[in-house]
Design an enzyme around this catalytic site. Sequence first.
Site, PDB file in Angstrom:
ATOM      1  N   ASP A  25       0.839  -1.199   0.000  1.00  0.00           N
ATOM      2  CA  ASP A  25       0.000   0.000   0.000  1.00  0.00           C
ATOM      3  C   ASP A  25       0.873   1.249   0.000  1.00  0.00           C
ATOM      4  OD1 ASP A  25      -2.839   1.258   0.675  1.00  0.00           O
ATOM      5  OD2 ASP A  25      -1.362   2.237   1.974  1.00  0.00           O
ATOM      6  N   TYR A  37       2.862   9.956  -0.262  1.00  0.00           N
ATOM      7  CA  TYR A  37       3.954   9.401   0.527  1.00  0.00           C
ATOM      8  C   TYR A  37       5.328   9.676  -0.082  1.00  0.00           C
ATOM      9  CZ  TYR A  37       0.080   6.581   2.430  1.00  0.00           C
ATOM     10  OH  TYR A  37      -1.105   6.159   2.970  1.00  0.00           O
ATOM     11  N   LYS A  67      -2.757   5.895  -4.333  1.00  0.00           N
ATOM     12  CA  LYS A  67      -3.855   6.834  -4.082  1.00  0.00           C
ATOM     13  C   LYS A  67      -3.650   8.162  -4.795  1.00  0.00           C
ATOM     14  CE  LYS A  67      -3.930   4.856   0.557  1.00  0.00           C
ATOM     15  NZ  LYS A  67      -2.530   4.390   0.552  1.00  0.00           N
ATOM     16  N   HIS A  70      -7.676   9.602  -2.164  1.00  0.00           N
ATOM     17  CA  HIS A  70      -7.065   9.643  -0.840  1.00  0.00           C
ATOM     18  C   HIS A  70      -7.953  10.321   0.200  1.00  0.00           C
ATOM     19  CE1 HIS A  70      -2.812   9.394   1.037  1.00  0.00           C
ATOM     20  NE2 HIS A  70      -3.708   9.313   1.989  1.00  0.00           N
TER      21      HIS A  70
END
Length: 308
Positions: free
Chosen positions: A67, A72, A101, A134
């Site tokens: 994931d 990120y 996402k 997200h």
Amino acid sequence: MKLFLSAVAIFALFNGISGLAGKAPTKVLNDGNKIPTLALGTFGFEDIPKMRSAVNYAIEAGYRHIDTAALYDNEQEIGKGISDVLKKGLVKREELFVTTKLWNDKHARDQVVLALRESLAKLGLDYVDLYLIHSPEAMNEDGSPANIDYLDTWKGMEEAKQLGLTKSIGVSNFNTEQIDRIKANSKTVPAVNQIEIHPSNTQEKLVADCFARNIAVMAYSPFGFFVKRGEGNKPGNDDPRMVSIAKKYNKSVTQIVLRYLLDRDLIPIPKSTNQARIQQNIDVFDFHLTPQEIATISSFNKNTSIFS
């Protein structure tokens, strides 16, 4: 105990869950695709290059679900890790499940496919298995609020799926009302809702609503229970009730927390870059908690987010 385990096995059978002890089973989503019921979380690590080795450790340990997210800023390193394990022959691409996402600054309908293509280029993949919005909130590049309805964003998500850039589409941090707006105004029901769930934020009502709509729930921050954020919080891994349950099954308290989420039919996303911890986190498929133990752990709930 044998009767309880039989009941669990029957529950798993009728809910499309399959797999062997020690490996993450798979669950059938509402679009027919299968998702492994435990994923490697990759959010929040400052040493991003470590994510490459973490992916290698995870695949070697038996994980098949990774994931990540554009936010990120680690998709490129995740991609390197995936390339490593494919080159080693540890897995084939079709055996992996990769989730990423769409971030809030790409919510315009015509931005969604472009954003996913950018993520795919970083990951070194032709497609992801699951693409999530997200958050329902849209923003401009400068971080200011953008006047974009997530229904328009969802149309872009549907287009991404139609193009074969993702096999499944879903949402993250959406509430029931927002999910129902998507259902009422589109052709595709989200396959997944990824939300914060742990023993001090059990989210039972939202989880029940998702299940009633045949939407799988991924649980991020599964160990949020252990984050000390003031005197009002319940004790964590030293609580005697948790320690007692852990001793019964010869597991760590963190493994008990993961099993608690799994026994609620959730898909936890424990994050780590430590090889031993990564291995420990997936070693949770050889036992089940009793209904009473699940209730005991749920009693720690304070409806408290670790992000508030």
